[in-house]
Write an enzyme that holds these catalytic residues in place. Structure first.
Site, PDB file in Angstrom:
ATOM      1  N   SER A 114       0.845  -1.183   0.000  1.00 45.67           N
ATOM      2  CA  SER A 114       0.000   0.000   0.000  1.00 45.67           C
ATOM      3  C   SER A 114       0.884   1.238   0.000  1.00 45.67           C
ATOM      4  CB  SER A 114      -0.909   0.017   1.236  1.00 45.67           C
ATOM      5  OG  SER A 114      -1.704   1.178   1.275  1.00 45.67           O
ATOM      6  N   HIS A 128      -2.399   7.012  -4.903  1.00 48.88           N
ATOM      7  CA  HIS A 128      -2.597   5.936  -3.926  1.00 48.88           C
ATOM      8  C   HIS A 128      -2.696   4.636  -4.702  1.00 48.88           C
ATOM      9  CE1 HIS A 128      -5.759   3.111  -2.419  1.00 48.88           C
ATOM     10  NE2 HIS A 128      -4.911   3.057  -1.414  1.00 48.88           N
ATOM     11  N   TYR A 131      -2.471  -3.248  -3.399  1.00 47.02           N
ATOM     12  CA  TYR A 131      -2.762  -4.567  -3.980  1.00 47.02           C
ATOM     13  C   TYR A 131      -2.540  -5.613  -2.906  1.00 47.02           C
ATOM     14  CZ  TYR A 131      -3.136  -2.169  -8.357  1.00 47.02           C
ATOM     15  OH  TYR A 131      -3.554  -1.307  -9.330  1.00 47.02           O
ATOM     16  N   GLY A 281      -4.135  -6.295  17.354  1.00 44.31           N
ATOM     17  CA  GLY A 281      -2.718  -6.030  17.176  1.00 44.31           C
ATOM     18  C   GLY A 281      -2.416  -5.086  16.030  1.00 44.31           C
ATOM     19  N   ALA A 282      -3.430  -4.338  15.589  1.00 45.62           N
ATOM     20  CA  ALA A 282      -3.234  -3.427  14.454  1.00 45.62           C
ATOM     21  C   ALA A 282      -2.153  -2.403  14.768  1.00 45.62           C
ATOM     22  CB  ALA A 282      -4.545  -2.728  14.124  1.00 45.62           C
ATOM     23  N   ARG A 283      -1.368  -2.070  13.756  1.00 43.92           N
ATOM     24  CA  ARG A 283      -0.291  -1.093  13.912  1.00 43.92           C
ATOM     25  C   ARG A 283      -0.796   0.258  13.407  1.00 43.92           C
ATOM     26  NH1 ARG A 283       4.725   0.711  11.441  1.00 43.92           N
ATOM     27  NH2 ARG A 283       6.392   0.750  13.007  1.00 43.92           N
ATOM     28  N   GLU A 285       0.371   3.303  13.289  1.00 48.35           N
ATOM     29  CA  GLU A 285       1.240   4.129  12.453  1.00 48.35           C
ATOM     30  C   GLU A 285       1.153   3.714  10.986  1.00 48.35           C
ATOM     31  OE1 GLU A 285       3.040   6.840  13.044  1.00 48.35           O
ATOM     32  OE2 GLU A 285       2.253   6.888  15.087  1.00 48.35           O
ATOM     33  N   SER A 286       1.061   2.405  10.738  1.00 45.80           N
ATOM     34  CA  SER A 286       0.965   1.926   9.360  1.00 45.80           C
ATOM     35  C   SER A 286      -0.405   2.217   8.774  1.00 45.80           C
ATOM     36  CB  SER A 286       1.260   0.419   9.301  1.00 45.80           C
ATOM     37  OG  SER A 286       2.591   0.163   9.680  1.00 45.80           O
TER      38      SER A 286
END
Length: 327
Positions: A114, A128, A131, A281-283, A285-286
């Site tokens: 991404s 943007h 895939y 557990g999502a990050r 910042e990403s």
């Protein structure tokens, strides 16, 4: 660039496995795109590489460039994650027609690339692309798989030649798989990247698709590969064409206002953002990498009639078939 998320030896040993093939593809797309962008910078600005892991399983590599002379903020991320889908995410997928076991949790695997590029010069558009490949294992051991993604362009000032070039590159990539894909996924993109509360699109579109499992796994993979490889030729020539264009205070303020719209879409409507925030557990910042360094909201702002800004707004409210212009 960084080492891959998965063990490289195992990836090479399992090249016939779709999980491994997709991870190898996104690694190459990330590396090639970052190098292409760095080559356009004027002050030797480079991407910082942040490798991260996820305790629930897997991890990713975030490449971020900030405060360059050409790119104010550029993020190109890959992730390879696995674990168990929470019930809420399963409900969302079932609502889209995925044949998943009721309840939860269910084991999943997801990998993708991404990127969001916010240029400094208002004459250079934002791009943007995303895939991805997804697998979910049902309670009976059956596996549901699909691909998703797309590429779209968000200019601040309308240049019809740029729009034609961009859409033509995407159509060429789509046509390698099916002549029906470009018109189908172009409309999907126009409909998806919509800001209903503003009555406008986020940009001038591109292609967008999800839940793709046709004609078969190999065919779907080749289509995604062709689209991902079309990003550089669709976008970098536009950067080269406009990165040294002149602009002033008014153009910069308009750019910041349009970035505000970009933020509104990503935080309110984007399905990827919502899924990321629902995933254990999502990050963060990403997930929020797509947001620009700076944006602006001005009360009741309207561009002047017949201005360059109003020309863009007309297209954002009424999507065009850009390839008919070339004809």
């Amino acid at each position: 660039m960084a080492e891959p998320v998965s063990d490289l030896t195992k990836l090479k040993e399992h090249r016939s496995n779709m999980q491994a093939r997709m991870e190898l593809l996104i690694m190459k797309i990330q590396a090639d795109f970052c190098r292409a962008l760095e080559s356009e910078e004027l002050d030797d600005a480079k991407f910082s590489v942040d490798r991260w892991t996820r305790k629930e399983g897997g991890g990713g590599i975030s490449c971020i460039l900030e405060e360059g002379q050409v790119f104010e903020k550029a993020g190109v991320n890959i992730s390879v994650v696995h674990g168990n889908l929470p019930t809420e995410a399963i409900k969302q997928m079932r609502a889209r027609g995925k044949k998943l076991s009721e309840g939860g949790p269910l084991p999943f695997f997801a990998t993708g690339v991404s990127a969001v590029i916010h240029p400094r010069n208002p004459m250079v558009p934002t791009i943007h692309f995303n895939y991805r490949y997804f697998e979910v294992t049902n309670t009976d051991g059956s596996v549901e798989w699909w691909f998703g993604g797309g590429t779209d362009l968000t200019p601040y000032y309308l240049n019809e030649g740029d729009a034609v070039h961009f859409h033509k590159a995407l159509k060429t990539a789509c046509d390698k798989s099916s002549k029906s894909y470009y018109p189908r996924f172009k409309k999907w993109c126009d409909d998806y990247f919509s800001i209903p509360h503003r009555g406008e699109r986020r940009g001038i579109g591109g292609i967008f698709f999800d839940d793709l499992d046709e004609p078969n796994q190999e065919g779907a993979f080749q289509f995604v590969k062709n689209c991902a490889e079309a990003v550089i030729p669709s976008y970098v020539p536009l950067v080269q064409k406009h990165k040294n264009d002149g602009y002033g205070y008014a153009e910069r303020q308009w750019q910041l206002l349009r970035r505000g719209r970009y933020v509104e879409f990503n935080l309110i409507y984007d399905r990827g953002t919502k899924f990321g925030l629902l995933t254990p557990g999502a990050r963060i910042e990403s997930i929020l990498m797509s947001l620009p360094l700076t944006a602006k909201w001005q009360y009741m702002h309207k561009p002047e009639t017949d201005s360059e800004e109003s020309k863009l707004m007309n297209v954002l409210r009424n999507p065009k078939d850009w390839l008919k212009i070339e004809e």
